[in-house]
Design a protein around this motif. Sequence first.
Motif, PDB file in Angstrom:
ATOM      1  N   CYS A  42       0.855  -1.194   0.000  1.00  0.00           N
ATOM      2  CA  CYS A  42       0.000   0.000   0.000  1.00  0.00           C
ATOM      3  C   CYS A  42       0.891   1.243   0.000  1.00  0.00           C
ATOM      4  CB  CYS A  42      -0.899   0.010   1.229  1.00  0.00           C
ATOM      5  SG  CYS A  42      -1.881   1.507   1.394  1.00  0.00           S
ATOM      6  N   CYS A  45      -0.022   3.310   3.597  1.00  0.00           N
ATOM      7  CA  CYS A  45       0.411   2.818   4.920  1.00  0.00           C
ATOM      8  C   CYS A  45       1.652   1.941   4.829  1.00  0.00           C
ATOM      9  CB  CYS A  45      -0.717   2.060   5.619  1.00  0.00           C
ATOM     10  SG  CYS A  45      -1.172   0.499   4.838  1.00  0.00           S
ATOM     11  N   CYS A  56      -6.286  -1.481  -0.304  1.00  0.00           N
ATOM     12  CA  CYS A  56      -5.934  -1.629   1.099  1.00  0.00           C
ATOM     13  C   CYS A  56      -7.217  -1.450   1.914  1.00  0.00           C
ATOM     14  CB  CYS A  56      -4.898  -0.577   1.509  1.00  0.00           C
ATOM     15  SG  CYS A  56      -4.574  -0.590   3.285  1.00  0.00           S
ATOM     16  N   CYS A  59      -6.735   1.747   4.331  1.00  0.00           N
ATOM     17  CA  CYS A  59      -6.609   3.074   3.706  1.00  0.00           C
ATOM     18  C   CYS A  59      -7.705   3.292   2.663  1.00  0.00           C
ATOM     19  CB  CYS A  59      -5.241   3.231   3.076  1.00  0.00           C
ATOM     20  SG  CYS A  59      -3.906   2.924   4.247  1.00  0.00           S
TER      21      CYS A  59
HETATM   22 ZN   LIG Z   1      -2.949   1.049   3.423  1.00  0.00          ZN
END
Ligand SMILES: [Zn+2]
Lengths: 155, 378
Positions: A42, A45, A56, A59
Amino acid sequence: MSKEEHRIVKGQVMVPYELALGRTWCHFFDCLKEEKIMGKKCRKCSRVLVPPRSFCPRCFEDMEEWVEVSQEGVVETWVYVNMPFFAQELKIPFISAQIRLDGSDSGFIHQIAGIDLSDFDKVRERVKLGDRVRAVWSTEKKGNILDIAYFEPVK
Amino acid sequence: MRRVAITHVAQSSGVESKESLMDFTYAINKEILDKAGLKREEVGCIIAGAADIFHSGLSCANAFDWDGIGAFLKEGSRAEESAFSFIYGCMRIMSGHFDTVLVTALVKGSENPDNDAITSFYGDPFYLRPVGLNESAVAAMQMRQYLERYGITEEQCAKVVVKNRGNALFNPYAHVKKRVSIKDVMDSERIYDPLKTLECSPKSDGVVAVLLASEKRARKLTGKPVWLTGYGSSMDHFIPGDRDLLNGQLKTAAARAYKMAGIRDPQKKIDVAEICEPYAFQELLWCEHLGICSEGQGGKLIDSGMTQMDGALPVNPSGGVLATNPYPARGLYRIAEAALQIKGQAGEHQVDKKVRTALAHSTHGFGGQCHSVVILSS
Ligand SMILES: [Zn+2]
């Protein structure tokens, strides 16, 4: 009530489904055929998830970057399954385990085998949390999760 | 928001019923309406708690369920997790849309495959199912981490079974009524090591109905309304490997419920708790997350006797899910039991203290993916 009033009807429902895997699972399985375990990273993150996701879940952003992770990792937890249940195709006893592959940030769920599973007490001595395990590949690949035959203890 | 009360409760025994699902459902709904002195036509709205396809072998079984619940010609809805059915019912009263709502959860566990087979279908067919997961397998993985991380012993987990099966002896609605010892639990078959047979809940039948009413209606319907004062729920990731199995979403759900109820010290404020513990160790882990004890102290909690029927904070005086597990209905059973404790109508398993505030908890999914916490007050 008489026995007649207790009458039951036996039934079994079988209906076919066709489920789309989508491109992310497809690529993951195609790579398993080549004995590579892929995750996705990701951008936001920085977590690497195995199996890979198209997005993700934390996120809620597209995950675009493919990364190959190690075929070795650490046992996060495991269960010795010694109970048959309907529709389960694995032969008991077997070990389901959660493994943190090196280079990933999530637990990968698969099996541990390659050791004597018949004696439970010995298995408990043999498999500990934090132990290192390594992927063992199936000789015949079908492009599914069982292309990894199982994980075996390293040493 | 308007206040909402539980006015009446009716429940079936967890033992296998020889009645058909529809007749079984009807009997309890008839009973609760008779208790409340209401005609079917007088109930505002109906919410069902049922997980039809796998638990009834019927597709869209809520269509089938409506007759037995008395929902004909009414507005209604359904949730698979019965604690959600409860809160959906409450919200329809809080919003002012209805003055009475009947919430009913139902299942005949005796009629469908083992929970392990059914819960294996929670998993997707290309990842979690082929590697052998089901609810018991994930619970066992969670238990192993719990034992290792905090030094909880298997005997401490076994004590939960001894307590809850013991309490069930005093509950006329409990399914499994057999006193067990720590040794019995420890010697029972290791089916999902470290989980042993007696640490896993049975599979039960069960219909439970809860009648909800607005403040004005509640005071007319009963002298002992039980008020909803707090609610919270939260969901975790689907894939167990994406989470910390020992730090799931129950803390979040509890914090939401406690905030709504104005509870700062749950250990002091809660008089009794009905906690959904399909696996023995989960009662200890959930107690930690609910703030009934601190992190890693679940073993000491059961050792202390605090959660026994006569302890300072009895947990599962009904015998809990370890004695009676009508799977999708088990959350509403916890809520009904918590309400009965506040009303002082739990019968032989009524705790021997004044109950002002009770907590009911429900969980669904692998390793507690989803949690709901309900706070009820006198
Ligand atoms: Zn993420």
